[in-house]
Write a protein that holds these residues in place. Structure first.
Motif, short mmCIF file in Angstrom:
data_model
loop_
_atom_site.label_atom_id
_atom_site.label_comp_id
_atom_site.label_asym_id
_atom_site.label_seq_id
_atom_site.Cartn_x
_atom_site.Cartn_y
_atom_site.Cartn_z
N ILE A 44 -9.34 35.52 -18.31
CA ILE A 44 -10.19 35.59 -17.12
C ILE A 44 -10.97 34.28 -16.97
CG2 ILE A 44 -12.23 36.71 -16.13
CD1 ILE A 44 -11.24 39.32 -17.42
N TRP A 45 -11.54 33.80 -18.08
CA TRP A 45 -12.29 32.54 -18.03
C TRP A 45 -11.39 31.39 -17.56
CZ3 TRP A 45 -10.84 28.37 -21.09
CH2 TRP A 45 -11.62 27.23 -20.91
N ALA A 46 -10.18 31.30 -18.11
CA ALA A 46 -9.30 30.16 -17.80
C ALA A 46 -8.92 30.12 -16.33
CB ALA A 46 -8.04 30.24 -18.67
N MET A 47 -8.78 31.29 -15.70
CA MET A 47 -8.31 31.34 -14.31
C MET A 47 -9.43 31.35 -13.27
SD MET A 47 -5.01 33.88 -14.30
CE MET A 47 -5.78 35.22 -15.21
N TRP A 48 -10.62 31.79 -13.68
CA TRP A 48 -11.68 32.10 -12.72
C TRP A 48 -12.01 30.95 -11.78
CZ3 TRP A 48 -13.64 36.95 -12.14
CH2 TRP A 48 -14.76 37.09 -11.32
N GLU A 49 -12.23 29.75 -12.34
CA GLU A 49 -12.65 28.62 -11.51
C GLU A 49 -11.52 28.13 -10.60
OE1 GLU A 49 -15.61 27.34 -11.10
OE2 GLU A 49 -16.55 28.67 -12.54
N ILE A 50 -10.28 28.36 -10.99
CA ILE A 50 -9.14 27.92 -10.17
C ILE A 50 -8.83 28.95 -9.10
CG2 ILE A 50 -6.68 27.32 -10.19
CD1 ILE A 50 -7.03 26.40 -13.08
N LEU A 51 -8.83 30.24 -9.47
CA LEU A 51 -8.31 31.27 -8.59
C LEU A 51 -9.37 32.12 -7.91
CD1 LEU A 51 -5.37 32.62 -10.78
CD2 LEU A 51 -5.30 30.86 -9.00
N GLY A 52 -10.57 32.23 -8.51
CA GLY A 52 -11.58 33.13 -7.98
C GLY A 52 -11.34 34.57 -8.43
N ARG A 53 -12.27 35.45 -8.03
CA ARG A 53 -12.26 36.82 -8.53
C ARG A 53 -11.02 37.61 -8.10
NH1 ARG A 53 -16.71 40.47 -10.05
NH2 ARG A 53 -15.79 42.54 -10.25
N ALA A 54 -10.66 37.54 -6.83
CA ALA A 54 -9.61 38.42 -6.31
C ALA A 54 -8.27 38.15 -6.99
CB ALA A 54 -9.49 38.26 -4.80
N LYS A 55 -7.84 36.90 -7.02
CA LYS A 55 -6.53 36.59 -7.58
C LYS A 55 -6.54 36.72 -9.11
CE LYS A 55 -3.49 35.62 -5.47
NZ LYS A 55 -2.31 36.40 -4.95
N THR A 56 -7.66 36.35 -9.75
CA THR A 56 -7.76 36.54 -11.19
C THR A 56 -7.62 38.02 -11.54
OG1 THR A 56 -9.17 34.59 -11.50
CG2 THR A 56 -9.25 36.27 -13.22
N THR A 57 -8.32 38.87 -10.80
CA THR A 57 -8.24 40.31 -11.04
C THR A 57 -6.81 40.81 -10.89
OG1 THR A 57 -10.51 40.63 -10.26
CG2 THR A 57 -9.08 42.57 -10.27
N GLU A 58 -6.15 40.36 -9.84
CA GLU A 58 -4.76 40.78 -9.61
C GLU A 58 -3.86 40.41 -10.79
OE1 GLU A 58 -0.87 39.48 -7.02
OE2 GLU A 58 -2.84 38.93 -6.24
N LEU A 59 -3.96 39.17 -11.24
CA LEU A 59 -3.03 38.71 -12.27
C LEU A 59 -3.31 39.32 -13.64
CD1 LEU A 59 -2.44 34.95 -11.37
CD2 LEU A 59 -1.15 36.97 -10.69
N VAL A 60 -4.60 39.51 -13.99
CA VAL A 60 -4.87 40.07 -15.32
C VAL A 60 -4.60 41.57 -15.37
CG1 VAL A 60 -6.53 38.29 -15.97
CG2 VAL A 60 -7.36 40.40 -14.89
#
Length: 255
Positions: free
Chosen positions: A146-162
């Protein structure tokens, strides 16, 4: 014995290759230790002006070797915490490099291997790359992911992928900012070396200080993620679910 991480010098650029192609370059403790040592050597070497990270064979890195983590005893919280500490040391070593770092991304890039790729300053891949965070499918909570993706993708896409464990293809990865650019597959490594060399030709002090400022922006978030990961992974392993899911995966059984 075959080295699990290879070092090649292309003039002033150090190329570090994860070298367990038969396992899709999945991580082991020994592999992480060797990589940390080589990264620190490259950073200290005045003749090295940039670093390229890549993987041998048909994968950049498929994440953790499940044969290693499946053996963690459900009651051994210390083992689960030590596993997270391993990755914390590796991630910080990559992040603290003062020299430009470019990932030459090939094939499969998943789990902690995906997180490792995102630590590079830039990422160059090809049309056959698939990237993502499928850890929950193995019963492993995705916390540092979650940390690694958050700044690149934001909440919505990070949530989807994890939560879905879905891997994205190269075109989507570039559109999302996970890949900097795409080149033909046989040009990925050369393009990454050329990119590292181009940044290395800029004033090194300015590059190093800029990298340090970029790191400061989310350093506290990484520290918080590691603390959370230790607790959450210890709790998860205590239930035995990750071990059961990894054993099922390794046996080839479907859910």
């Amino acid at each position: 014995m075959t080295e699990t991480v290879l070092l090649e010098r292309r003039d002033e650029i150090a190329v570090l290759t994860l070298n367990r192609p038969e396992k899709l370059n999945a991580w082991t403790h020994a592999m992480r230790e060797r990589l940390i040592g080589l990264l620190r050597e490259a950073d200290r070497d005045p003749g090295c002006r940039g670093v390229v990270l890549t993987g041998a064979g048909r994968a950049f890195c498929a994440g953790q070797d499940l044969e290693e983590t499946a053996a963690i005893d459900p009651g051994d919280h210390a083992a689960a915490e030590a596993w997270i500490d391993d990755f914390d040391r590796l991630f910080r070593t990559v992040r603290e490099l003062r020299k430009p770092t470019v990932a030459a991304v090939n094939g499969v890039v998943a789990g902690s291997g995906f997180q490792y790729a995102l630590l590079a300053d830039l990422r160059i891949g090809h049309a056959g790359v698939t990237m993502g965070q499928p850890e929950v499918a193995s019963g492993i909570p995705s916390i540092t992911g979650i940390w690694a993706m958050w700044e690149i993708l934001g909440r919505a896409k990070t949530t989807e992928l994890v939560l879905t464990a879905r891997l994205v293809d190269a075109e989507e990865a570039q559109r999302l900012g996970l890949l900097t650019r795409l080149v033909p597959e046989d040009e990925v490594l050369d393009a990454a070396v050329a990119q590292a060399r181009a940044i290395a030709e800029l004033p090194p002090g300015a590059v190093a200080l800029t990298k340090a400022r970029l790191r400061e922006l989310d350093d506290d978030a990484l520290a918080e993620a590691v603390i959370a990961a230790k607790k959450i992974h210890a709790d998860a392993y205590a239930t035995g679910e990750p071990q059961r899911e990894m054993a099922r995966f390794l046996s080839g059984k479907r859910r």
